[in-house]
Design a protein around this motif. Structure first.
Motif, short mmCIF file in Angstrom:
data_model
loop_
_atom_site.label_atom_id
_atom_site.label_comp_id
_atom_site.label_asym_id
_atom_site.label_seq_id
_atom_site.Cartn_x
_atom_site.Cartn_y
_atom_site.Cartn_z
N GLU A 1 23.22 150.17 -75.67
CA GLU A 1 22.12 149.84 -74.74
C GLU A 1 22.17 150.67 -73.46
O GLU A 1 21.13 151.21 -73.04
CB GLU A 1 22.13 148.35 -74.43
N LYS B 1 13.58 151.45 -79.03
CA LYS B 1 13.96 150.13 -79.50
C LYS B 1 15.15 150.29 -80.44
O LYS B 1 15.03 150.91 -81.50
CB LYS B 1 12.80 149.46 -80.24
N THR C 1 11.91 153.98 -82.57
CA THR C 1 13.01 153.15 -83.05
C THR C 1 14.28 153.99 -83.16
O THR C 1 14.22 155.16 -83.53
CB THR C 1 12.69 152.52 -84.41
N THR D 1 6.91 154.43 -77.96
CA THR D 1 8.15 153.74 -78.32
C THR D 1 8.66 154.27 -79.64
O THR D 1 7.90 154.38 -80.62
CB THR D 1 7.92 152.22 -78.42
N GLU E 1 16.07 156.90 -72.03
CA GLU E 1 14.72 156.53 -71.63
C GLU E 1 14.37 157.11 -70.26
O GLU E 1 13.27 157.65 -70.06
CB GLU E 1 14.58 155.00 -71.60
N ASP F 1 10.10 155.17 -74.52
CA ASP F 1 10.76 153.89 -74.75
C ASP F 1 11.45 153.93 -76.12
O ASP F 1 10.92 154.52 -77.07
CB ASP F 1 9.74 152.74 -74.74
#
Length: 279
Positions: free
Chosen positions: A50, A65, A33, A31, A57, A63
């Protein structure tokens, strides 16, 4: 008993795979950021970014965030502390980010240039920037490049205009303050101005445009492995090649995705903006 044996066997195999660095797809997905400069209010930024990050992704297997910031100053603190793995930031931010943390631009918009605009009420008597002498001008933040730094630099160094700055957190708030007669003018950029609701934009007109510079980059922190940076870069390039991807990126707004480097922003370092940057 057989179930327990199977469970034990699976657990042993899984531990071996983890030890070898082999996992089943997203089970242990990395993941990262992704910070976004708050040009718009939080809900609008989420609607824009988003679906883009969802596509990245899918194309990378990583992933992400999305990390929001309530205001531009908090965003600046975050990237200067190295809190983002990737970040979409203004061009002057990229210079500061490189100096403080070693961030490097990966991508930028090759289809447009960034410049600041000063807008006034359409029914006002202001015809030139000199007419704003002694008036209040609303800005989203001190260090917003097009919407603040370039404008304040031009007014002080090229036009010798004295004014009172008012910082109001977002581009939209700056425009609204002009409509409400809380400020004589507002700093912004064409991207955010054109994205305003028609009932806002039709009450405003552009009085002045600043010098043009290359637009916002997506930058990566040096802790992100080089192969990951390359994969993310390629994912954005591939996304732009699709009709759906272009539609998503246009909302940022990004018209054409191209690779970028810190050299693209070298002219900014020669513009004397340091005296206007608030640390």
């Amino acid at each position: 008993m057989i179930r327990n044996i199977l469970r034990s066997t699976f657990s042993s195999i899984f531990c071996i795979l983890v030890a070898l660095g082999i996992t089943a797809g997203p089970l242990l997905a990395q993941t990262y950021t992704f910070g976004v400069v708050p040009q718009f209010e939080a809900r609008k930024l989420a609607r824009i970014w988003e679906p883009i990050i969802d596509e990245i992704e899918k194309r990378t297997g990583y992933d992400f965030k999305i990390v929001g910031s309530p205001r531009i100053p908090e965003f600046e603190t975050s990237f200067m502390n190295g809190e983002f793995d990737f970040a979409y930031m203004n061009p002057y931010h990229s210079i500061i980010a490189a100096q403080t943390q070693g961030y490097q631009p990966l991508l930028r918009d090759g289809g447009r240039e960034l410049f600041g605009i000063l807008v006034v009420r359409d029914d006002s008597d202001f015809q030139s920037v000199e007419d704003l002498e002694g008036h209040t001008i609303a800005f989203p933040a001190p260090n917003a490049l097009g919407a603040s730094l370039l404008i304040r630099s031009d007014l002080a160094n090229q036009r010798n205009v004295d004014f009172s700055p008012m910082y109001v957190s977002t581009h939209g708030s700056a425009y609204l303050n002009v409509i409400l007669n809380q400020a004589a003018a507002a700093g912004g950029v064409m991207g955010t101005f054109r994205s305003q609701p028609i009932e806002i934009s039709e009450q405003l007109r552009v009085l002045y445009k600043t010098t043009r510079v290359p637009p916002h980059p997506i930058a990566a922190h040096p802790r992100v492995p080089e192969d990951v940076q390359k994969k993310v870069t390629q994912a954005f390039l591939d996304l732009w090649k699709t009709g759906y991807g272009r539609e998503l990126l246009e909302r940022v707004p990004i018209r054409e995705v191209m690779e970028a480097s810190l050299d693209d922003y070298s002219e900014l370092q020669e513009m004397g903006l340091d005296e206007f940057f608030v640390k």
